[in-house]
Motif scaffolding. Structure first.
Motif, PDB file in Angstrom:
ATOM      1  N   ILE A   1      53.446  50.950  58.730  1.00  0.00           N
ATOM      2  CA  ILE A   1      54.799  51.530  58.663  1.00  0.00           C
ATOM      3  C   ILE A   1      55.216  52.073  60.019  1.00  0.00           C
ATOM      4  CG2 ILE A   1      56.267  53.217  57.472  1.00  0.00           C
ATOM      5  CD1 ILE A   1      54.025  53.326  55.277  1.00  0.00           C
ATOM      6  N   ARG A   2      56.329  51.572  60.515  1.00  0.00           N
ATOM      7  CA  ARG A   2      56.867  52.089  61.773  1.00  0.00           C
ATOM      8  C   ARG A   2      57.422  53.491  61.524  1.00  0.00           C
ATOM      9  NH1 ARG A   2      61.187  48.479  64.943  1.00  0.00           N
ATOM     10  NH2 ARG A   2      62.172  50.060  66.227  1.00  0.00           N
ATOM     11  N   GLN A   3      57.193  54.394  62.458  1.00  0.00           N
ATOM     12  CA  GLN A   3      57.712  55.756  62.311  1.00  0.00           C
ATOM     13  C   GLN A   3      59.230  55.701  62.159  1.00  0.00           C
ATOM     14  OE1 GLN A   3      55.267  58.146  62.269  1.00  0.00           O
ATOM     15  NE2 GLN A   3      56.844  59.530  61.502  1.00  0.00           N
ATOM     16  N   GLY A   4      59.753  56.277  61.098  1.00  0.00           N
ATOM     17  CA  GLY A   4      61.214  56.312  60.914  1.00  0.00           C
ATOM     18  C   GLY A   4      61.768  55.121  60.142  1.00  0.00           C
ATOM     19  N   ALA A   5      60.899  54.218  59.687  1.00  0.00           N
ATOM     20  CA  ALA A   5      61.393  53.054  58.928  1.00  0.00           C
ATOM     21  C   ALA A   5      61.901  53.488  57.553  1.00  0.00           C
ATOM     22  CB  ALA A   5      60.273  52.036  58.757  1.00  0.00           C
ATOM     23  N   VAL A   6      62.759  52.640  56.978  1.00  0.00           N
ATOM     24  CA  VAL A   6      63.163  52.815  55.575  1.00  0.00           C
ATOM     25  C   VAL A   6      62.241  51.903  54.756  1.00  0.00           C
ATOM     26  CG1 VAL A   6      65.006  52.419  53.892  1.00  0.00           C
ATOM     27  CG2 VAL A   6      65.547  53.378  56.145  1.00  0.00           C
ATOM     28  N   VAL A   7      61.605  52.457  53.727  1.00  0.00           N
ATOM     29  CA  VAL A   7      60.596  51.687  52.978  1.00  0.00           C
ATOM     30  C   VAL A   7      61.004  51.572  51.510  1.00  0.00           C
ATOM     31  CG1 VAL A   7      58.173  51.550  52.289  1.00  0.00           C
ATOM     32  CG2 VAL A   7      58.772  52.458  54.544  1.00  0.00           C
ATOM     33  N   ILE A   8      61.092  50.333  51.042  1.00  0.00           N
ATOM     34  CA  ILE A   8      61.421  50.054  49.638  1.00  0.00           C
ATOM     35  C   ILE A   8      60.161  49.515  48.973  1.00  0.00           C
ATOM     36  CG2 ILE A   8      62.878  48.713  48.062  1.00  0.00           C
ATOM     37  CD1 ILE A   8      64.478  50.685  49.824  1.00  0.00           C
ATOM     38  N   ASP A   9      59.658  50.261  48.014  1.00  0.00           N
ATOM     39  CA  ASP A   9      58.398  49.900  47.355  1.00  0.00           C
ATOM     40  C   ASP A   9      58.698  49.354  45.956  1.00  0.00           C
ATOM     41  OD1 ASP A   9      55.825  49.682  46.469  1.00  0.00           O
ATOM     42  OD2 ASP A   9      55.269  51.777  46.858  1.00  0.00           O
ATOM     43  N   VAL A  10      58.547  48.041  45.803  1.00  0.00           N
ATOM     44  CA  VAL A  10      58.870  47.399  44.523  1.00  0.00           C
ATOM     45  C   VAL A  10      57.661  47.428  43.568  1.00  0.00           C
ATOM     46  CG1 VAL A  10      59.804  45.308  43.445  1.00  0.00           C
ATOM     47  CG2 VAL A  10      60.417  45.862  45.795  1.00  0.00           C
ATOM     48  N   GLY A  11      56.480  47.553  44.131  1.00  0.00           N
ATOM     49  CA  GLY A  11      55.241  47.427  43.352  1.00  0.00           C
ATOM     50  C   GLY A  11      55.130  48.443  42.222  1.00  0.00           C
ATOM     51  N   ILE A  12      54.617  47.968  41.098  1.00  0.00           N
ATOM     52  CA  ILE A  12      54.292  48.865  39.982  1.00  0.00           C
ATOM     53  C   ILE A  12      52.860  48.516  39.584  1.00  0.00           C
ATOM     54  CG2 ILE A  12      54.852  49.587  37.627  1.00  0.00           C
ATOM     55  CD1 ILE A  12      57.685  48.627  38.061  1.00  0.00           C
ATOM     56  N   ASN A  13      51.919  49.372  39.945  1.00  0.00           N
ATOM     57  CA  ASN A  13      50.511  49.106  39.645  1.00  0.00           C
ATOM     58  C   ASN A  13      49.960  50.288  38.853  1.00  0.00           C
ATOM     59  OD1 ASN A  13      50.373  46.801  41.700  1.00  0.00           O
ATOM     60  ND2 ASN A  13      50.977  48.526  42.982  1.00  0.00           N
ATOM     61  N   ARG A  14      49.295  49.972  37.751  1.00  0.00           N
ATOM     62  CA  ARG A  14      48.690  51.046  36.960  1.00  0.00           C
ATOM     63  C   ARG A  14      47.220  51.162  37.350  1.00  0.00           C
ATOM     64  NH1 ARG A  14      50.076  54.232  33.079  1.00  0.00           N
ATOM     65  NH2 ARG A  14      52.046  53.200  32.652  1.00  0.00           N
ATOM     66  N   ILE A  15      46.790  52.363  37.740  1.00  0.00           N
ATOM     67  CA  ILE A  15      45.376  52.535  38.063  1.00  0.00           C
ATOM     68  C   ILE A  15      44.729  53.457  37.036  1.00  0.00           C
ATOM     69  CG2 ILE A  15      45.351  51.996  40.527  1.00  0.00           C
ATOM     70  CD1 ILE A  15      45.714  54.913  41.111  1.00  0.00           C
ATOM     71  N   SER A  16      43.571  53.026  36.549  1.00  0.00           N
ATOM     72  CA  SER A  16      42.895  53.836  35.536  1.00  0.00           C
ATOM     73  C   SER A  16      41.476  54.195  35.960  1.00  0.00           C
ATOM     74  CB  SER A  16      42.902  53.108  34.190  1.00  0.00           C
ATOM     75  OG  SER A  16      42.596  51.763  34.376  1.00  0.00           O
ATOM     76  N   ASP A  17      41.131  53.869  37.218  1.00  0.00           N
ATOM     77  CA  ASP A  17      39.813  54.221  37.742  1.00  0.00           C
ATOM     78  C   ASP A  17      39.934  55.537  38.521  1.00  0.00           C
ATOM     79  OD1 ASP A  17      36.999  53.190  38.692  1.00  0.00           O
ATOM     80  OD2 ASP A  17      38.050  53.899  40.490  1.00  0.00           O
ATOM     81  N   ARG A  18      39.131  56.542  38.150  1.00  0.00           N
ATOM     82  CA  ARG A  18      39.294  57.863  38.762  1.00  0.00           C
ATOM     83  C   ARG A  18      39.022  57.838  40.262  1.00  0.00           C
ATOM     84  NH1 ARG A  18      38.598  63.051  39.844  1.00  0.00           N
ATOM     85  NH2 ARG A  18      40.021  64.414  38.723  1.00  0.00           N
ATOM     86  N   GLY A  19      38.006  57.042  40.659  1.00  0.00           N
ATOM     87  CA  GLY A  19      37.669  56.937  42.082  1.00  0.00           C
ATOM     88  C   GLY A  19      38.858  56.413  42.881  1.00  0.00           C
ATOM     89  N   GLN A  20      39.506  55.387  42.339  1.00  0.00           N
ATOM     90  CA  GLN A  20      40.667  54.803  43.032  1.00  0.00           C
ATOM     91  C   GLN A  20      41.826  55.813  43.065  1.00  0.00           C
ATOM     92  OE1 GLN A  20      42.403  51.303  41.209  1.00  0.00           O
ATOM     93  NE2 GLN A  20      43.266  50.579  43.144  1.00  0.00           N
ATOM     94  N   ALA A  21      42.008  56.518  41.943  1.00  0.00           N
ATOM     95  CA  ALA A  21      43.071  57.535  41.894  1.00  0.00           C
ATOM     96  C   ALA A  21      42.802  58.617  42.945  1.00  0.00           C
ATOM     97  CB  ALA A  21      43.150  58.142  40.497  1.00  0.00           C
ATOM     98  N   GLU A  22      41.563  59.041  43.053  1.00  0.00           N
ATOM     99  CA  GLU A  22      41.157  60.075  44.017  1.00  0.00           C
ATOM    100  C   GLU A  22      41.417  59.582  45.451  1.00  0.00           C
ATOM    101  OE1 GLU A  22      39.402  63.101  42.909  1.00  0.00           O
ATOM    102  OE2 GLU A  22      39.826  63.714  44.977  1.00  0.00           O
ATOM    103  N   ALA A  23      41.056  58.311  45.698  1.00  0.00           N
ATOM    104  CA  ALA A  23      41.246  57.756  47.051  1.00  0.00           C
ATOM    105  C   ALA A  23      42.726  57.743  47.433  1.00  0.00           C
ATOM    106  CB  ALA A  23      40.667  56.345  47.121  1.00  0.00           C
ATOM    107  N   ILE A  24      43.606  57.511  46.450  1.00  0.00           N
ATOM    108  CA  ILE A  24      45.034  57.415  46.770  1.00  0.00           C
ATOM    109  C   ILE A  24      45.733  58.776  46.662  1.00  0.00           C
ATOM    110  CG2 ILE A  24      47.239  56.364  46.072  1.00  0.00           C
ATOM    111  CD1 ILE A  24      45.556  53.968  44.997  1.00  0.00           C
ATOM    112  N   PHE A  25      45.385  59.539  45.615  1.00  0.00           N
ATOM    113  CA  PHE A  25      46.138  60.776  45.340  1.00  0.00           C
ATOM    114  C   PHE A  25      45.314  62.045  45.566  1.00  0.00           C
ATOM    115  CE2 PHE A  25      48.459  57.664  42.672  1.00  0.00           C
ATOM    116  CZ  PHE A  25      49.734  57.882  43.179  1.00  0.00           C
ATOM    117  N   GLY A  26      44.146  61.913  46.255  1.00  0.00           N
ATOM    118  CA  GLY A  26      43.276  63.076  46.483  1.00  0.00           C
ATOM    119  C   GLY A  26      44.014  64.242  47.131  1.00  0.00           C
TER     120      GLY A  26
END
Ligand code: NDP
Length: 310
Positions: free
Chosen positions: A219-244
């Motif tokens: 991501i370039r500093q100051g870019a506008v970012v449109i995130d279309v992805g919808i991914n469901r995560i149910s693994d706690r380790g993965q959730a921790e890595a992303i939302f820790g």
């Protein structure tokens, strides 16, 4: 602080503008009609269809749901579509995807009358999109453009990078951005140096389907970012890595057993972007709003009622 591009607010705005158009149609002729075909019992598809039917109810659009079993043959499904094509009270026909593997999706989508093709997937409408002629546009890409315009985010002359080349999102959003005079690069799984290409973007659109794949490196500093992805995560380790970094989100994970995440890393996008769509609450709500807009537009055309309010 990055600005959050609020898809729920824009959805409400779009729906508030549609309501008088629906009322005008009902007064002049009849309420618009949408037929939704849901084959089989895919739980995610059932939720999507329920939300579409609910949106119709909110706006006063007449909806009907057809639910053939997942053993249906391609020709039988096409026969259903042909009967809907012939019906005067049906303005829009939507075939919820994905269809079972034995069904020929292409033939099914081509059977929909292009004037009732409110998903914008018929080759004739895709051709109209390519050549910049009026026609029904695919809903998610149209929603993204609507969001950018309503937030007055400049597109002309900007470098836009779209990651993903699906017929449903990547390709059509790239075309719409090009028609708005962006310089567009389309990336996919074979793109070399993806991070480097993404960092050139003033406007970065992620439509990949991989949880939090685009990190600060992309991501370039100051870019506008449109995130279309919808991914469901149910693994706690993965959730921790992303939302820790976000105790509220982790508490939500512990409560629900899963979390939704986009294709862009939520912590990094908040740090690097000037504005971005959150997941959930960004692009998702706009898809249904644009389906409603396409249904109203199709009804106005078929009934010869113009869209001016009053
Ligand atoms: P597809 O699976 O059809 O397409 C994904 C694209 O991403 C492909 O072009 C693929 O490349 C590319 N890709 C996959 N892995 C990588 C990688 N490692 N690096 C670069 N590119 C990659 O998905 P859709 O377009 O249908 O959907 C994308 C996402 O958007 C999904 O998360 C989906 O759930 C979501 N979505 C959200 C909607 C909404 O309303 N918000 C509506 C529709 C979709 P290649 O072509 O080379 O395989």
């Amino acid at each position: 602080m990055a600005e959050i591009l609020d898809g729920i607010r824009i959805r409400d705005e779009i729906q508030a503008e549609l309501k008088p158009r629906v009322e005008r149609l009902a007064r002049a002729a009849r309420a618009p009609g949408l037929a939704v075909i849901l084959v089989g019992n895919n739980p995610a598809s059932e939720i999507y269809v329920r939300n579409k039917v609910k949106a119709c109810e909110t706006l006063g659009i007449r909806s009907e749901k057809l639910t053939p079993p997942d053993t249906i043959a391609t020709d039988e499904l096409i026969a259903i579509i042909e009967s809907l094509n012939a019906r005067e009270d049906v303005d829009g026909i939507l075939v919820q995807l994905p269809l079972p593997a034995h069904v020929d999706t292409r033939r099914v989508l081509e059977a929909v009358d292009p004037d009732k093709d409110v998903d914008g997937f018929h080759p004739l409408n895709l051709g109209r999109l390519v050549s910049g002629r009026p026609g029904l546009r695919p809903c998610t890409p149209a929603g993204i453009l609507e969001l950018l315009k309503r937030y007055r985010i400049p597109i002309a002359g900007r470098d836009a990078v779209v990651v993903g080349r699906s017929d449903i999102v990547g390709k059509p959003v790239a075309l719409l951005l090009m028609h708005e005079h962006a310089t567009v690069t389309i990336c996919h799984s074979r793109t070399s140096n993806l991070a480097e290409v993404c960092r050139r973007a003033d406007l970065l659109v992620a439509a990949i389907g991989r949880a939090a794949m685009l990190t600060a490196d992309y991501i370039r500093q100051g870019a506008v970012v449109i995130d279309v992805g919808i991914n469901r995560i149910s693994d706690r380790g993965q959730a921790e890595a992303i939302f820790g970094h976000d105790p509220e989100k982790m508490a939500e994970f512990d409560r629900k057993g899963s979390l939704l995440v986009g294709d862009v890393h939520p912590r990094d996008v908040a740090r690097c972007a000037s504005a971005y769509t959150p997941v959930p609450g960004g692009v998702g709500p706009l898809t249904i709003a644009m389906l409603m807009a396409n249904t109203v537009q199709a009804a106005e055309r078929r009934l010869g009622v113009c869209s001016a309010s009053g």
